[in-house]
Enzyme design. Structure first.
Site, PDB file in Angstrom:
ATOM      1  N   ASN A 167       3.108   1.041   6.156  1.00 35.91           N
ATOM      2  CA  ASN A 167       2.304  -0.168   5.971  1.00 35.91           C
ATOM      3  C   ASN A 167       1.228  -0.108   7.049  1.00 35.91           C
ATOM      4  O   ASN A 167       1.516  -0.279   8.233  1.00 35.91           O
ATOM      5  CB  ASN A 167       3.168  -1.424   6.124  1.00 35.91           C
ATOM      6  CG  ASN A 167       2.373  -2.705   6.039  1.00 35.91           C
ATOM      7  OD1 ASN A 167       1.143  -2.701   6.032  1.00 35.91           O
ATOM      8  ND2 ASN A 167       3.073  -3.815   5.978  1.00 35.91           N
ATOM      9  N   ARG A 191      -0.899  -2.082   8.013  1.00 38.71           N
ATOM     10  CA  ARG A 191      -1.124  -3.311   8.776  1.00 38.71           C
ATOM     11  C   ARG A 191      -0.101  -3.478   9.900  1.00 38.71           C
ATOM     12  O   ARG A 191      -0.225  -4.378  10.723  1.00 38.71           O
ATOM     13  CB  ARG A 191      -1.081  -4.520   7.848  1.00 38.71           C
ATOM     14  CG  ARG A 191      -2.151  -4.451   6.778  1.00 38.71           C
ATOM     15  CD  ARG A 191      -2.047  -5.589   5.832  1.00 38.71           C
ATOM     16  NE  ARG A 191      -3.034  -6.594   6.219  1.00 38.71           N
ATOM     17  CZ  ARG A 191      -3.147  -7.772   5.662  1.00 38.71           C
ATOM     18  NH1 ARG A 191      -2.310  -8.123   4.702  1.00 38.71           N
ATOM     19  NH2 ARG A 191      -4.081  -8.604   6.051  1.00 38.71           N
ATOM     20  N   CYS A 192       0.903  -2.624   9.913  1.00 43.58           N
ATOM     21  CA  CYS A 192       1.990  -2.704  10.898  1.00 43.58           C
ATOM     22  C   CYS A 192       1.680  -1.787  12.079  1.00 43.58           C
ATOM     23  O   CYS A 192       1.474  -0.579  11.905  1.00 43.58           O
ATOM     24  CB  CYS A 192       3.302  -2.298  10.226  1.00 43.58           C
ATOM     25  SG  CYS A 192       4.680  -2.087  11.375  1.00 43.58           S
ATOM     26  N   GLY A 193       1.662  -2.347  13.270  1.00 49.42           N
ATOM     27  CA  GLY A 193       1.383  -1.562  14.469  1.00 49.42           C
ATOM     28  C   GLY A 193       2.379  -0.448  14.699  1.00 49.42           C
ATOM     29  O   GLY A 193       2.008   0.668  15.077  1.00 49.42           O
TER      30      GLY A 193
END
Length: 116
Positions: free
Chosen positions: A8, A10-12
């Site tokens: 994902n 958007r996940c750091g």
């Protein structure tokens, strides 16, 4: 080494794992599971590789987890897999699969055991 990253962007933590793989000279096959959701068969195969029950793959901190009542211990693997198929945001990330095994790489340092 062939590596698949369930990712994902958007996940750091997911981005950090991707960066660590690339720094190790590995360009993984990337599965953006939010854009291309996994079906029942794919989730079951992933659980088998991870050696986890369905509950072990759920993002328990996701608001939807509570909204859907997925913390109910009476729910079986089939019900939890159905929830993940319908709502892929419930799948924990990032997941790395390679010939050495499979791990949910949270924290990102978990990847080190796979890269050995």
């Amino acid at each position: 080494m062939q590596v698949t990253l369930y990712h994902n962007g958007r996940c750091g933590t997911s981005r950090k794992v991707l960066d660590k793989l690339r720094a190790a000279g590995i360009e993984p096959a990337i599965v953006e599971y939010l854009k291309t959701p996994l079906d029942h068969v794919a989730i079951e195969a992933l659980l088998e590789r991870l050696e986890l029950p369905a509950r072990g793959l759920l993002r328990t901190k996701e608001a939807l987890y509570r909204e859907l009542g997925l913390d109910d211990p009476a729910l079986d693997d089939a019900a939890l897999i159905e929830a993940m198929v319908a709502h892929p945001i419930l799948i924990e990330r990032p997941i790395v699969v390679c010939d050495r095994g499979a791990r949910i790489c949270r924290p990102a340092e978990t990847l080190d055991a796979l890269l050995g």
